[in-house]
Design a protein around this motif. Structure first.
Motif, short mmCIF file in Angstrom:
data_model
loop_
_atom_site.label_atom_id
_atom_site.label_comp_id
_atom_site.label_asym_id
_atom_site.label_seq_id
_atom_site.Cartn_x
_atom_site.Cartn_y
_atom_site.Cartn_z
N ASP A 46 3.54 -3.84 -5.91
CA ASP A 46 4.02 -3.28 -4.65
C ASP A 46 3.56 -4.13 -3.46
O ASP A 46 2.44 -4.65 -3.44
CB ASP A 46 3.46 -1.86 -4.45
N ALA A 47 4.43 -4.24 -2.47
CA ALA A 47 4.04 -4.88 -1.22
C ALA A 47 4.23 -3.87 -0.10
O ALA A 47 4.75 -2.77 -0.34
CB ALA A 47 4.90 -6.12 -0.99
N VAL A 77 4.03 0.90 7.27
CA VAL A 77 5.26 1.60 7.58
C VAL A 77 5.96 2.06 6.31
O VAL A 77 6.58 3.11 6.26
CB VAL A 77 6.20 0.69 8.39
N GLN A 78 5.86 1.21 5.28
CA GLN A 78 6.69 1.45 4.10
C GLN A 78 6.09 0.69 2.92
O GLN A 78 5.54 -0.41 3.09
CB GLN A 78 8.09 0.90 4.42
N THR A 79 6.17 1.29 1.74
CA THR A 79 5.77 0.58 0.53
C THR A 79 7.02 -0.01 -0.10
O THR A 79 8.02 0.69 -0.29
CB THR A 79 5.09 1.54 -0.46
N ILE A 80 6.97 -1.30 -0.37
CA ILE A 80 8.14 -1.95 -0.98
C ILE A 80 7.84 -2.09 -2.47
O ILE A 80 6.92 -2.81 -2.84
CB ILE A 80 8.39 -3.34 -0.36
N PRO A 81 8.61 -1.41 -3.34
CA PRO A 81 8.33 -1.49 -4.77
C PRO A 81 8.44 -2.92 -5.25
O PRO A 81 9.28 -3.69 -4.75
CB PRO A 81 9.43 -0.62 -5.40
N GLY A 82 7.59 -3.27 -6.22
CA GLY A 82 7.51 -4.65 -6.70
C GLY A 82 8.85 -5.24 -7.10
O GLY A 82 9.15 -6.39 -6.77
N ASP A 83 9.70 -4.42 -7.78
CA ASP A 83 10.94 -5.01 -8.28
C ASP A 83 11.92 -5.31 -7.16
O ASP A 83 12.90 -6.04 -7.36
CB ASP A 83 11.58 -4.13 -9.37
#
Lengths: 238, 415, 290
Positions: free
Chosen positions: B374-375, B396-402
Motif C-alpha cells: 500500500d502507498a 488523505v487516502q490509502t492507495i492499494p498496492g495493486d
C-alpha cells in the motif's frame, strides 16, 4: 636606513652570487657606483645583467654576497623599503601600468624628499602632460619610456637601475633619454645602466663593466673606450 | 587430537554437500550459514544529498531489525552471529560499485541494502548478479530495477517512479487539475518521473501541455516558473519532478513568484519528510504527494517511530522504515530456509507475503521481485496544524498496492 | 514583450550572484594569482551563517547582512595570513590545492554539525510580496537582490577607479614587482584584498539564503559556473567579472526560454566560444611577461 644623499649614496655590490633553482647566473659579482656616476653593464643576452639589477633592487634573492648602500647592508631589505631608501628601477619593458592612467602611473610611487613634483615632471616632459588622462599602454614606446623615467624621478631616487632604456626607440627619444640621464648625473644621482647601444653608452657613462657568462670583467673607463671598443664588442658578441 | 579434527572436517564437508544438493531445507543448525555468520551490508549515502533521507538512520533501522529478529526467535534463531556493516556511497555511482564489491568479497556480506541514486543502484544490482548475492533496493526509484535491468538476486522494496506518479498524478487530475505543466531535472530520474507522470495524468483524463527540462543541479528556476505562469492556456497545476536541493530551490522561488496566488498550485513528484522539515511546512502547505510510508499514520508506526527516535533523535523517513522491514524480512526468510545460501533465500522471498509496519498487505512478486504494498496520498499540513515535531503530513487516502504499482506484465523483466 | 522583460529581470537577478561571486574571485586572483576554490564554500557559509545567526542568536536578515560577511571577510584575511601567504612563493597550484582542501574541511564541518539537509530561511517581512514595475509585478526580494548587487558592484568599481587604494590594488594586481620597486608595500594589501573577496562571497551567500536552498553543498555546484564566468570575463579583470556575470545570467535565462535543450551546457558553450575568439577572455589582457 640612510637615504642615499646623506650616506654618500654609494652602491657597493660584494661577491654576489645568484641564480634560479640549481642554475647559477651570477658568479661572485662585485662593483660599485658612486653618486653622480653612470656605470654601464655590457654583455650578451643571458649574461645575467637583468638578474643583477633585480638583486640590487631586492626583487630577486641572491644566494650569497652583499648589497651595500651608503655603507649599510641592505641585502635582506624588502624591495619597497629599498625604494624608500632611494633605489629606483626602470624595467626593460618599461613597467608602465596598463590599468592606470598616465597621471596615476605618476601618482603611484611613494614620494620622498628630493622627488620631483608633478609640475616639474610635466614641465620637463610636456608630452606626458598632454596625455595624462590616457591609459598607460596607449602611449607610444618612447612616451612609455619617458613615463617610466619620470615615474622613478617622482620617488626621489638617489640611485637609478635602468634596464636598456634606449632599446627600440627612435633617435629623437634616445637623445631625450641622454638628456635626462645627464640631468640626473648633475643632481648627484648614481646610475647603473644596462646598455647594448655602445654609441649611446659612451655619450653618458663614466665606466663600462663587461659581464660575460655571469662573471664581471675589469671595467673600462669611458676615456679608454675608443681604443678598447673592439674588446667590448667581442664581449657583446658583435 | 588428529581424530577430532578429521571428524570436524568430514562433518563440514558433508554439510557443504548437503547444502549443495538440497538447496537448503527448513531447520536450524549454524552449519548452513556461510562463514558461520550472517552479514547485512547497508550501502547508503552517508555524506551526500541523501544522507538525511537514508544514511545513518537506515543503518540504525537495520540494527533494530536484527535486534527484533533475535528477540523474536531467541535460541531458535538460525544463528546468533549477525553483523551489520555499512559503507558510504557519497552518492557516486562509481564509489557505490566499488563498495558493493568490497562488501560482498571482503566483508562477506550476504545481502546489501538501500543504495540511493538510481545509477548507483543499477551498478550494485549488476554486482549482486555477478557475486550471486542478494541486493534489496530501498532508496532508488528507477523502474528499471524491476524492469529491463532486473536480475535474480535483486529486489526492489520501497517504491518506484510509477508509484509516485500514479498516486499523485491520478489524484490531482481527478480532483480537477486537468491541464499540467511539468518541470523536471534533466537526468535519468527526472526523465523517468516525467514519463511516468505524463502517462498517469493521461490515464486519469488529463493532459500535459508542456514539460520543461531544467539544468541539474539548478540554482535558479525563475525562468521556468515565469514560463509556466504566463503559459497559455493557464495550467491547472505545476508538476515539480525535482528532488532534494533542487526541489527546495524551486519551491522557495515558486513561493516568491506567487504562482499559488495566480491559481497554479504545485504537485510534487518525490517529497520526503526531510524536505518538508527543511523548508518548513508552510512552504509546501496544501501540496499533495505520494508517500510510501508515514511515521504518524497509526499506532503501530508511531510505536516504532518512538523507538527509532530514542536511538537517533529524529523521526524515521520511509527509507528508514523500509530498510527495517527489508532486513527483518530477509532474516525471517533465512530462518525459514535454514540457510543463507543466496538461491534458497531468493526462492523464499519470491511470492512471500509481507505484513509489517512498512509492507502493509504486501507481496514480493516472483515475476519481477517488486514488493507490492500500500502507498499513501499525503497532504502537507500548514504549520498551524502541526501538533508535534515532524508531524507534517495528513494522509488523505490509502492507495492499494495493486493500483499503486504497475502489473508485473508491464515491467519488462525477464528473470 | 512583458514576458520577455520579466525574463530579462530573472536573468539579471541570477546574474547578480554570478557577478558578486566572480568579482570576489577576480580580485583575489588579481592580487595573488590564485584561483580561490573555496569561494563556493564561503558563499555557503554566508547563507548558513545567516540561518545560524537567526536560529541560535535571533539575529535577523538585516543585521546578518552586515555581520555575517564581515565575520567571513575577517576569517578570510586571517586564512590568508596563516596559510595562503606561506605558499605564495610556490607554484600557484599549491594554493589552489590549499583552497580546495579548505572547501572540503568547511563543507564537512557544516555537514558534521548540521547534516546535509537544507535549513529554513525566509525573506524579511518588508521584502516579502511583490512590487509593481509598471508592466508587471516582480517579487520584492528578487528586485532587492538586483539593486543590492548593482550598488555593491558600482561601489567597488568606483573604489577601484577613483581612490588611491584602488589604484594601488590595480597596480599591485598588474605588476607586483614594479609596484614594489616604486615603494608600494604590496604584501600589506594581500590579506585585506583576500578578505574583501571573501566578504563578497559571504555577502552573496546571505543574499541567497532567502531565495535558495540553504545547504552545505549549495556552493560547490555554483562555483563551477562562477569559474566559467571569471574565465569569460578575463582572469583578474574586475569589470570583466561583473559584466560577464550579469551577461551570463541573462544569456542563461533567455537560453532557458528559447532553447531549453541547451540550458544545461549553455554556460560552457559560451565559455568555449569566448576562449576560441579571445583566449584571455573578454576583458583580459594578454600576458605580456615572457
Amino acid at each position: 636606513m640612510p637615504r642615499g644623499a646623506a650616506g654618500g649614496g654609494a652602491l657597493r655590490v660584494e661577491n654576489l652570487v645568484a641564480g634560479y633553482g640549481q642554475g647559477t647566473v651570477l658568479h661572485e659579482v662585485s662593483l660599485h657606483v658612486a653618486p653622480g656616476e653612470i656605470v654601464t653593464l655590457v654583455g650578451r643576452n643571458g649574461a645575467g645583467k637583468t638578474t643583477l639589477l633585480r638583486c640590487v633592487m631586492g626583487l630577486h634573492k641572491p644566494s650569497a654576497g652583499r648589497v651595500l648602500w651608503g655603507g649599510s647592508d641592505v641585502t635582506a631589505v624588502a624591495a619597497h623599503r629599498r625604494a624608500a631608501a632611494g633605489f629606483g628601477w626602470v624595467q626593460d619593458d618599461r613597467g608602465v601600468f596598463a590599468t592606470l592612467t598616465v597621471e596615476e602611473n605618476l601618482l603611484l610611487p611613494k614620494v620622498s624628499g628630493g622627488g620631483w613634483p608633478l609640475e616639474r615632471i610635466y614641465e620637463y616632459f610636456p608630452a606626458l602632460k598632454q596625455r595624462r588622462r590616457s591609459m598607460g599602454t596607449q602611449l607610444s614606446g618612447g612616451e612609455q619610456q619617458m613615463l617610466a623615467l619620470a615615474r622613478v624621478l617622482r620617488t626621489g631616487a638617489r640611485l637609478l637601475l635602468c634596464d636598456e632604456p634606449s632599446e627600440g626607440l627612435s633617435p629623437l627619444f634616445v637623445d631625450k633619454i641622454g638628456e635626462v640621464l645627464t640631468q640626473i648625473k648633475k643632481d648627484g644621482i648614481g646610475v647603473l645602466l644596462i646598455e647594448q647601444n655602445i654609441r649611446f653608452a659612451s655619450r653618458v657613462a663614466d665606466r663600462h663593466y663587461p659581464l660575460v657568462d655571469g662573471r664581471l670583467q675589469e671595467p673600462i673607463a669611458n676615456g679608454d673606450l675608443a681604443e678598447r671598443e673592439l674588446e667590448l664588442l667581442d664581449h657583446l658578441g658583435l | 587430537m588428529k581424530k577430532v579434527s578429521r571428524v570436524v572436517a568430514v562433518a563440514a564437508a558433508s554439510s557443504v554437500v548437503l547444502a549443495g544438493c538440497s538447496g537448503g531445507g527448513p531447520g536450524g543448525g549454524s552449519g548452513k550459514i556461510s562463514d558461520g555468520k550472517i552479514v547485512l551490508g547497508v550501502l547508503t549515502d552517508e555524506s551526500g544529498p541523501y544522507a538525511e533521507l537514508a544514511g545513518k538512520g537506515a543503518v540504525e533501522a537495520v540494527k533494530m531489525a536484527v535486534e527484533d529478529y533475535k528477540a523474536q526467535y531467541g535460541s531458535k534463531a538460525v544463528t546468533q552471529k549477525i553483523d551489520v556493516v555499512d559503507a558510504d556511497t557519497q552518492n557516486k555511482p562509481d564509489v557505490a560499485n566499488t563498495k558493493a564489491a568490497e562488501l560482498y568479497d571482503r566483508q562477506q556480506a550476504d545481502v546489501v541494502l538501500d543504495v540511493p541514486n538510481s545509477a548507483a543502484a543499477l551498478s550494485v544490482a549488476t554486482q549482486a548478479k555477478n557475486h550471486k548475492k542478494l541486493y534489496i533496493d530501498i532508496s532508488a526509484a528507477s523502474t528499471a530495477l524491476h524492469g529491463a535491468s532486473c536480475n535474480k538476486y535483486t529486489f526492489q522494496y520501497a517504491y518506484d517512479t510509477r508509484m509516485l506518479a500514479y498516486g499523485t498524478g491520478t489524484a490531482v487530475t481527478k480532483n480537477g487539475a486537468k491541464n499540467w505543466y511539468i518541470v523536471y531535472p534533466d537526468y535519468a530520474f527526472g526523465q523517468d518521473m516525467q514519463k511516468s507522470f505524463t502517462a498517469a495524468v493521461g490515464t486519469a483524463g488529463g493532459t500535459v501541455q508542456a514539460h520543461d527540462p531544467t539544468p541539474f543541479p539548478g540554482q535558479d528556476f525563475s525562468t521556468y516558473l515565469l514560463k509556466a505562469k504566463s503559459a497559455s492556456p493557464k495550467p491547472d497545476v505545476l508538476g515539480i519532478m525535482q528532488a532534494g536541493g533542487d526541489l527546495q530551490n524551486l519551491v522557495k522561488q515558486y513561493n516568491s513568484f506567487k504562482l499559488a496566488d495566480a491559481g497554479i498550485p504545485m504537485a510534487v513528484g518525490l517529497m520526503t519528510l526531510t524536505d518538508i522539515h527543511s523548508l518548513g511546512p508552510d512552504a509546501f502547505a496544501g501540496v499533495e504527494f505520494t508517500d510510501p510510508w508515514y511515521w504518524n499514520f497509526d499506532a503501530t508506526n508511531r510505536a516504532w517511530a518512538d523507538k527509532f527516535q530514542a536511538r537517533t533523535g529524529k523521526r524515521p523517513t520511509f527509507v528508514d522504515a523500509a530498510n527495517y522491514s527489508a532486513a527483518l524480512q530477509y532474516l525471517k526468510t533465512v530462518q525459514t530456509a535454514g540457510t543463507d545460501a543466496s538461491d534458497s533465500v531468493v526462492k523464499g522471498l519470491e511470492g512471500a507475503k509481507v505484513d509489517d509496519l512498512f509492507g502493509r498487505g504486501g507481496t514480493i512478486r516472483a515475476a519481477d521481485h517488486l514488493l507490492v504494498h500500500d502507498a499513501y496520498l499525503a497532504k502537507v499540513k500548514p504549520a498551524a496544524q502541526v501538533s508535534t515535531d515532524w508531524d507534517y503530513e495528513q494522509i488523505v487516502q490509502t492507495i492499494p498496492g495493486d493500483q499503486a504499482f504497475a502489473p508485473a506484465a508491464e515491467s519488462g523483466c525477464k528473470l | 514583450m512583458t514576458n520577455f522583460l520579466e525574463q530579462v529581470f530573472n536573468g539579471l537577478v541570477s546574474g547578480s550572484f554570478y557577478a558578486l561571486l566572480a568579482l570576489g574571485l577576480a580580485v583575489i586572483f588579481g592580487i595573488l594569482g590564485v584561483v580561490n576554490f573555496a569561494h563556493g564554500a564561503f558563499y555557503m557559509l554566508g547563507a548558513f551563517g545567516s540561518w545560524l545567526a537567526l536560529d541560535k542568536a535571533g539575529i535577523g536578515f538585516w543585521p546578518a547582512l552586515l555581520l555575517v560577511p564581515l565575520a567571513l571577510g575577517l576569517f578570510g584575511a586571517l586564512l590568508e595570513r596563516i596559510a595562503v601567504s606561506r605558499l605564495a612563493s610556490l607554484d600557484p597550484l599549491y594554493n589552489f590545492l590549499l583552497t580546495f582542501g579548505v572547501t572540503l574541511v568547511l563543507q564537512d564541518l557544516v555537514v558534521r554539525f548540521y547534516g546535509v539537509g537544507s535549513q529554513p530561511y525566509s525573506a524579511p517581512k518588508e521584502l516579502q510580496g511583490t512590487i509593481s514595475l509598471g508592466l508587471f509585478d516582480y517579487p520584492k526580494y528578487q528586485a532587492f537582490v538586483l539593486v543590492a548587487a548593482l550598488v555593491v558592484c558600482s561601489a567597488v568599481w568606483l573604489a577601484f577607479t577613483r581612490t588611491r587604494v584602488g589604484m594601488v590594488v590595480r597596480a599591485a594586481t598588474e605588476r607586483p614587482d614594479v609596484a614594489r620597486a616604486l615603494g608600494v608595500d604590496v604584501r600589506r594589501w594581500i590579506a585585506p584584498v583576500f578578505g574583501f573577496g571573501i566578504w563578497l562571497a559571504g555577502l552573496s551567500g546571505v543574499l541567497a539564503a532567502p531565495m535558495r536552498s540553504v545547504n552545505p553543498l549549495m556552493g560547490s555546484d555554483l562555483v563551477i559556473t562562477v569559474f566559467a564566468v571569471v574565465v569569460i570575463g578575463g582572469l583578474g579583470s574586475v569589470s570583466g567579472a561583473v559584466i560577464a556575470g550579469f551577461a551570463l545570467g541573462l544569456i542563461e535565462a533567455l537560453g532557458e526560454l528559447y532553447a531549453p535543450f541547451l540550458a544545461q551546457v549553455l554556460v560552457f558553450v559560451v565559455m568555449a566560444a569566448v576562449l576560441l575568439w579571445r583566449p584571455a577572455g573578454l576583458f583580459g589582457r594578454q600576458e605580456v611577461r615572457a
